[in-house]
Design a protein around this motif. Structure first.
Motif, PDB file in Angstrom:
ATOM      1  N   ALA A 281      38.638  82.622 104.175  1.00  0.00           N
ATOM      2  CA  ALA A 281      39.801  81.983 103.536  1.00  0.00           C
ATOM      3  C   ALA A 281      40.885  83.010 103.232  1.00  0.00           C
ATOM      4  O   ALA A 281      42.081  82.710 103.340  1.00  0.00           O
ATOM      5  CB  ALA A 281      39.378  81.266 102.260  1.00  0.00           C
TER       6      ALA A 281
ATOM      7  N   PHE B  45      43.509  93.320  99.882  1.00  0.00           N
ATOM      8  CA  PHE B  45      42.648  94.354  99.287  1.00  0.00           C
ATOM      9  C   PHE B  45      41.212  93.857  99.347  1.00  0.00           C
ATOM     10  O   PHE B  45      40.906  92.789  98.814  1.00  0.00           O
ATOM     11  CB  PHE B  45      43.072  94.630  97.837  1.00  0.00           C
ATOM     12  CG  PHE B  45      44.386  95.363  97.767  1.00  0.00           C
ATOM     13  CD1 PHE B  45      44.419  96.746  97.673  1.00  0.00           C
ATOM     14  CD2 PHE B  45      45.588  94.662  97.842  1.00  0.00           C
ATOM     15  CE1 PHE B  45      45.634  97.424  97.636  1.00  0.00           C
ATOM     16  CE2 PHE B  45      46.803  95.327  97.804  1.00  0.00           C
ATOM     17  CZ  PHE B  45      46.828  96.714  97.705  1.00  0.00           C
TER      18      PHE B  45
ATOM     19  N   ASN C 116      34.831  95.621 100.456  1.00  0.00           N
ATOM     20  CA  ASN C 116      33.931  96.167 101.486  1.00  0.00           C
ATOM     21  C   ASN C 116      34.685  97.051 102.477  1.00  0.00           C
ATOM     22  O   ASN C 116      35.907  97.098 102.480  1.00  0.00           O
ATOM     23  CB  ASN C 116      33.248  95.025 102.244  1.00  0.00           C
ATOM     24  CG  ASN C 116      32.273  94.279 101.347  1.00  0.00           C
ATOM     25  OD1 ASN C 116      31.754  94.845 100.395  1.00  0.00           O
ATOM     26  ND2 ASN C 116      32.043  93.011 101.654  1.00  0.00           N
TER      27      ASN C 116
ATOM     28  N   GLY D 215      25.731  85.663 108.287  1.00  0.00           N
ATOM     29  CA  GLY D 215      25.939  84.529 107.380  1.00  0.00           C
ATOM     30  C   GLY D 215      25.968  83.202 108.114  1.00  0.00           C
ATOM     31  O   GLY D 215      24.960  82.784 108.684  1.00  0.00           O
TER      32      GLY D 215
ATOM     33  N   LEU E 167      26.569  77.767 111.908  1.00  0.00           N
ATOM     34  CA  LEU E 167      27.009  76.504 112.510  1.00  0.00           C
ATOM     35  C   LEU E 167      28.535  76.429 112.467  1.00  0.00           C
ATOM     36  O   LEU E 167      29.139  76.591 111.406  1.00  0.00           O
ATOM     37  CB  LEU E 167      26.420  75.320 111.731  1.00  0.00           C
ATOM     38  CG  LEU E 167      26.844  73.967 112.265  1.00  0.00           C
ATOM     39  CD1 LEU E 167      26.189  73.689 113.611  1.00  0.00           C
ATOM     40  CD2 LEU E 167      26.499  72.859 111.288  1.00  0.00           C
TER      41      LEU E 167
ATOM     42  N   PRO F 160      38.158  97.663  95.903  1.00  0.00           N
ATOM     43  CA  PRO F 160      37.847  96.557  94.981  1.00  0.00           C
ATOM     44  C   PRO F 160      38.948  96.399  93.936  1.00  0.00           C
ATOM     45  O   PRO F 160      39.364  97.390  93.327  1.00  0.00           O
ATOM     46  CB  PRO F 160      36.527  96.998  94.325  1.00  0.00           C
ATOM     47  CG  PRO F 160      36.443  98.472  94.535  1.00  0.00           C
ATOM     48  CD  PRO F 160      37.220  98.793  95.788  1.00  0.00           C
ATOM     49  N   VAL F 161      39.416  95.195  93.772  1.00  0.00           N
ATOM     50  CA  VAL F 161      40.464  94.941  92.773  1.00  0.00           C
ATOM     51  C   VAL F 161      39.786  94.840  91.402  1.00  0.00           C
ATOM     52  O   VAL F 161      38.765  94.162  91.255  1.00  0.00           O
ATOM     53  CB  VAL F 161      41.237  93.651  93.131  1.00  0.00           C
ATOM     54  CG1 VAL F 161      42.188  93.253  92.009  1.00  0.00           C
ATOM     55  CG2 VAL F 161      41.986  93.855  94.446  1.00  0.00           C
TER      56      VAL F 161
ATOM     57  N   ILE G 142      16.965  85.008 103.716  1.00  0.00           N
ATOM     58  CA  ILE G 142      17.117  85.109 105.168  1.00  0.00           C
ATOM     59  C   ILE G 142      16.372  86.345 105.665  1.00  0.00           C
ATOM     60  O   ILE G 142      16.543  87.439 105.123  1.00  0.00           O
ATOM     61  CB  ILE G 142      18.600  85.190 105.572  1.00  0.00           C
ATOM     62  CG1 ILE G 142      19.306  83.926 105.110  1.00  0.00           C
ATOM     63  CG2 ILE G 142      18.753  85.326 107.082  1.00  0.00           C
ATOM     64  CD1 ILE G 142      20.694  84.164 104.703  1.00  0.00           C
TER      65      ILE G 142
ATOM     66  N   THR H 171      29.205  90.179  98.308  1.00  0.00           N
ATOM     67  CA  THR H 171      30.431  89.358  98.403  1.00  0.00           C
ATOM     68  C   THR H 171      30.978  88.899  97.046  1.00  0.00           C
ATOM     69  O   THR H 171      31.984  88.191  96.997  1.00  0.00           O
ATOM     70  CB  THR H 171      30.197  88.091  99.264  1.00  0.00           C
ATOM     71  OG1 THR H 171      29.224  87.276  98.598  1.00  0.00           O
ATOM     72  CG2 THR H 171      29.720  88.430 100.655  1.00  0.00           C
ATOM     73  N   SER H 172      30.279  89.257  95.955  1.00  0.00           N
ATOM     74  CA  SER H 172      30.658  88.815  94.597  1.00  0.00           C
ATOM     75  C   SER H 172      30.470  87.321  94.370  1.00  0.00           C
ATOM     76  O   SER H 172      31.053  86.769  93.428  1.00  0.00           O
ATOM     77  CB  SER H 172      32.119  89.162  94.259  1.00  0.00           C
ATOM     78  OG  SER H 172      32.248  90.528  94.104  1.00  0.00           O
TER      79      SER H 172
ATOM     80  N   GLY I  90      32.843  74.817  99.879  1.00  0.00           N
ATOM     81  CA  GLY I  90      32.321  75.890 100.727  1.00  0.00           C
ATOM     82  C   GLY I  90      32.109  75.468 102.168  1.00  0.00           C
ATOM     83  O   GLY I  90      32.224  74.292 102.515  1.00  0.00           O
TER      84      GLY I  90
HETATM   85  C1  LIG Z   1      23.512  82.823 104.751  1.00  0.00           C
HETATM   86  C2  LIG Z   1      24.700  81.894 104.800  1.00  0.00           C
HETATM   87  C3  LIG Z   1      24.719  80.853 105.706  1.00  0.00           C
HETATM   88  C4  LIG Z   1      25.824  80.005 105.779  1.00  0.00           C
HETATM   89  N1  LIG Z   1      25.854  79.046 106.746  1.00  0.00           N
HETATM   90  C5  LIG Z   1      27.021  78.400 106.988  1.00  0.00           C
HETATM   91  C6  LIG Z   1      27.202  77.643 108.191  1.00  0.00           C
HETATM   92  O1  LIG Z   1      26.295  77.573 109.028  1.00  0.00           O
HETATM   93  N2  LIG Z   1      28.408  77.038 108.405  1.00  0.00           N
HETATM   94  C7  LIG Z   1      29.426  77.152 107.500  1.00  0.00           C
HETATM   95  O2  LIG Z   1      30.507  76.584 107.747  1.00  0.00           O
HETATM   96  N3  LIG Z   1      29.286  77.875 106.364  1.00  0.00           N
HETATM   97  C8  LIG Z   1      28.126  78.505 106.102  1.00  0.00           C
HETATM   98  N4  LIG Z   1      28.001  79.316 104.997  1.00  0.00           N
HETATM   99  C9  LIG Z   1      29.073  79.328 103.988  1.00  0.00           C
HETATM  100  C10 LIG Z   1      30.248  80.180 104.436  1.00  0.00           C
HETATM  101  O3  LIG Z   1      29.779  81.406 104.913  1.00  0.00           O
HETATM  102  C11 LIG Z   1      31.160  80.433 103.262  1.00  0.00           C
HETATM  103  O4  LIG Z   1      31.543  79.200 102.654  1.00  0.00           O
HETATM  104  C12 LIG Z   1      32.425  81.166 103.653  1.00  0.00           C
HETATM  105  O5  LIG Z   1      32.183  82.182 104.595  1.00  0.00           O
HETATM  106  C13 LIG Z   1      33.028  81.745 102.377  1.00  0.00           C
HETATM  107  O6  LIG Z   1      34.243  82.368 102.673  1.00  0.00           O
HETATM  108  P1  LIG Z   1      35.237  82.814 101.528  1.00  0.00           P
HETATM  109  O7  LIG Z   1      36.592  82.844 102.117  1.00  0.00           O
HETATM  110  O8  LIG Z   1      35.025  82.001 100.312  1.00  0.00           O
HETATM  111  O9  LIG Z   1      34.880  84.327 101.190  1.00  0.00           O
HETATM  112  P2  LIG Z   1      33.568  85.205 101.132  1.00  0.00           P
HETATM  113  O10 LIG Z   1      32.907  85.208 102.445  1.00  0.00           O
HETATM  114  O11 LIG Z   1      32.772  84.855  99.935  1.00  0.00           O
HETATM  115  O12 LIG Z   1      34.228  86.626 100.958  1.00  0.00           O
HETATM  116  C14 LIG Z   1      34.895  87.030  99.799  1.00  0.00           C
HETATM  117  C15 LIG Z   1      35.419  88.420 100.077  1.00  0.00           C
HETATM  118  O13 LIG Z   1      36.099  88.888  98.925  1.00  0.00           O
HETATM  119  C16 LIG Z   1      35.739  90.240  98.707  1.00  0.00           C
HETATM  120  N5  LIG Z   1      35.909  90.526  97.286  1.00  0.00           N
HETATM  121  C17 LIG Z   1      35.252  89.953  96.258  1.00  0.00           C
HETATM  122  N6  LIG Z   1      35.674  90.474  95.097  1.00  0.00           N
HETATM  123  C18 LIG Z   1      36.633  91.370  95.399  1.00  0.00           C
HETATM  124  C19 LIG Z   1      37.456  92.233  94.619  1.00  0.00           C
HETATM  125  N7  LIG Z   1      37.395  92.267  93.283  1.00  0.00           N
HETATM  126  N8  LIG Z   1      38.334  93.030  95.270  1.00  0.00           N
HETATM  127  C20 LIG Z   1      38.439  93.026  96.625  1.00  0.00           C
HETATM  128  N9  LIG Z   1      37.665  92.234  97.399  1.00  0.00           N
HETATM  129  C21 LIG Z   1      36.787  91.416  96.787  1.00  0.00           C
HETATM  130  C22 LIG Z   1      34.301  90.314  99.138  1.00  0.00           C
HETATM  131  O14 LIG Z   1      33.912  91.654  99.418  1.00  0.00           O
HETATM  132  C23 LIG Z   1      34.310  89.425 100.376  1.00  0.00           C
HETATM  133  O15 LIG Z   1      34.633  90.152 101.532  1.00  0.00           O
HETATM  134  C24 LIG Z   1      26.898  80.179 104.878  1.00  0.00           C
HETATM  135  C25 LIG Z   1      26.863  81.222 103.957  1.00  0.00           C
HETATM  136  C26 LIG Z   1      25.795  82.101 103.931  1.00  0.00           C
HETATM  137  C27 LIG Z   1      25.795  83.258 102.961  1.00  0.00           C
END
Ligand SMILES: Cc1cc2nc3c(=O)[nH]c(=O)nc-3n(C[C@H](O)[C@H](O)[C@H](O)COP(=O)(O)OP(=O)(O)OC[C@H]3O[C@@H](n4cnc5c(N)ncnc54)[C@H](O)[C@@H]3O)c2cc1C
Length: 486
Positions: free
Chosen positions: A13, A31, A34, A54, A57, A249-250, A309, A427-428, A470
């Motif tokens: 996102a 920012f 990781n 992660g 699908l 990290p922020v 996993i 990932t926090s 999610g």
């Molecule tokens: C094992 C697993 C299986 C999954 N299977 C599926 C699937 O099959 N299909 C599907 O559609 N979804 C699936 N999901 C869900 C999907 O992966 C998540 O909903 C989606 O990837 C989340 O993306 P996000 O944008 O919320 O950020 P995230 O992926 O949660 O990333 C957040 C980022 O912010 C960074 N961050 C956090 N805090 C800070 C800070 N203070 N400063 C700087 N950076 C920071 C983190 O390091 C990270 O890189 C799965 C998830 C997992 C873990």
């Protein structure tokens, strides 16, 4: 002069929001804590094996294509994927095997033959699923639910007026039991509750719209694996001029007099006209804005499930398996009671195996397969994970030995792990939840945090822990909503 935007985090996102704001002429800086982008959508290498760490699908690829289109690039030249001919291989506890074909004729032939059900009943279910999706998607998924004009929109009114047909008041299990008499089919269609980390015995029946995405629209595979989504969006963002700061990290979001002014990382201030947090909403409030009043009711919502996993390099190939494989537990209800009521790892978990070397043979050495073996577990609330990891591994192996008539333990030549604790540390994600807040509550959609702050001007939120939820497609929608609100 362009306004400048700071994005905290480069999950799917965060990347999508950066691309969308760049297309709106913002000067965008990301920012990321990781050393590389992607968050949960990351990759793992181990002893010659490559694993998608992660999500596995992939549905609604058009939402990724759209990011190239709005940036003036051709999607098919930058991001390649194809439709899968098999959605999933299912293995039931009683020995039944079922292949969920994409081709509708093949699918209907198989389902009627294996489960002795008539085709009309299955088609009716999928048709209802489609109608539910089409009615609710414009309301729940494509816009901010929390802005007044969303409620005055025609589609919204239409959806509310039809609420009685949307199965908002029965559980998914009740809807499925009402429709299908065969308990194996109920189990198969109950499984869709896990797509947002909830229980089919609690989540509302409206979730029966999810099979529409799989059976009517399709499941897809990005060439090179799921990490190609991260790779190609990161390349697009960089090409368009988004600036990335890794290992950054922020620590704080700076807010003064109700307006966001920037962020602090590594003791340095960076000013911004707007800030978008892609960090999970709970630590965003607790760690980045401890002085601001937090929306406690929203933050205290039950979290979605998490996962254990095991990434196994397997020294053999199994022709009966495909990209996605499910080995169902014998007692589905007990499995979800264990997860959500007893907050423990189920004794007899449903096992999911993802094998990308079926599509990309170079993900495993010759004659071998890369197994991503996952079971659903509760989010972390202090369980003894070390103990659960070894007990669960034994249980998984013993069940797979029976299903596959093999000695799996002897075939494992490399092993890596992901647990609720490491999901949170990498990932926090609060409590290691896969999908932010869970959807066991009928009102969950309305209780999710909005994509904007009502207290702090120019502060926005995207990602799996905020509206609309999610999973990759919804995270991409959250970026679209943020961009439309800005
Ligand atoms: C094992 C697993 C299986 C999954 N299977 C599926 C699937 O099959 N299909 C599907 O559609 N979804 C699936 N999901 C869900 C999907 O992966 C998540 O909903 C989606 O990837 C989340 O993306 P996000 O944008 O919320 O950020 P995230 O992926 O949660 O990333 C957040 C980022 O912010 C960074 N961050 C956090 N805090 C800070 C800070 N203070 N400063 C700087 N950076 C920071 C983190 O390091 C990270 O890189 C799965 C998830 C997992 C873990």
């Amino acid at each position: 002069m362009s306004k400048n935007a700071i994005i905290i985090g480069s999950g799917i996102a965060g990347l999508a929001t950066a691309i969308r704001l760049k297309a709106k002429n913002y000067d965008v800086s990301v920012f990321e804590a990781n050393e590389s982008p992607g968050g949960k959508l990351s990759r793992l290498e181990s002893n010659g094996y490559t694993f998608d760490a992660g999500p596995s699908l992939f549905t609604l690829p058009s939402l990724v294509d759209e990011l190239f289109e709005i940036s003036g690039e051709k999607p098919d030249e930058n991001f390649k994927y194809y439709k899968k001919n098999i959605h999933c291989q299912y293995f039931f506890n009683d020995g039944t095997k079922f292949t969920a074909w994409d081709d509708q004729d093949k699918f209907i032939n198989e389902i009627t033959e294996v489960f002795k059900i008539n085709a009309k009943s299955v088609l009716e279910y999928l048709d209802k699923s489609k109608r539910k999706y089409e009615l609710t998607s414009p309301l729940f998924l494509e816009r901010s639910l929390h802005k007044v004009n969303s409620f005055l929109n025609f589609n919204t009114l239409k959806a509310i007026a039809s609420a009685n047909n949307l199965d908002l008041f029965d559980t998914l299990d009740e809807v499925n039991r009402h429709h299908f008499k065969d308990p194996r089919l109920v189990q198969l269609f109950n499984r869709y509750a896990t797509y947002n980390g909830s229980s089919p015995y609690k989540t509302p029946g409206i979730m029966s719209m999810i099979p529409h995405l799989e059976f009517n629209v399709g499941t897809f595979y990005p060439e090179g694996g799921m990490y190609s989504i991260t790779d190609s969006l990161y390349a697009l963002a960089k090409k368009k001029g988004v600036k990335f700061n890794f290992n950054s990290p922020v620590d704080r979001i700076i807010c003064k007099n109700g307006v966001v002014e920037g962020i602090i990382t590594k003791n340095e201030e960076h000013s911004a006209d707007l800030v978008v947090s892609n960090m999970d909403i709970v630590p965003t409030y607790r760690k980045l804005m401890p002085d601001q009043k937090a929306p406690e009711k929203t933050l205290s919502q039950e979290r979605s499930s998490s996962a254990l996993i095991y990434y196994w390099g397997i020294r053999k190939q199994f022709p009966e398996l495909d990209l996605h494989n499910i080995f169902f537990s014998g007692n589905y209800k007990k499995e979800f009671t264990d997860i959500f009521d007893h907050k423990k790892v189920p004794d007899d978990p449903t096992i999911y195996i993802n094998i990308t070397s079926k599509e990309d043979p170079e993900h495993a050495p010759e004659g071998c397969e890369n197994w991503f073996v996952m079971v659903n577990v509760p989010p972390n609330s202090g369980q003894n994970w070390d103990e659960m990891i070894s007990i669960t591994k034994k249980r998984i192996i013993s069940r797979l030995n029976k299903f596959l008539d093999a000695d799996i333990e002897k075939l494992i030549e490399t092993e890596e792990m992901l647990t609720p604790i490491t999901i949170e540390s990498k990932t926090s994600s609060y409590m290691g939840a896969l999908y932010g807040a869970g959807s066991n509550d009928r009102n969950a959609a309305f209780l999710r945090h909005p994509n904007f702050s009502s207290k702090i001007k120019n502060l926005y939120f995207c990602g799996g822990s905020v509206h609309p939820g999610g999973g990759i497609p919804l995270c991409l929608q959250s970026a679209k909503i943020v961009s439309s609100l800005v």
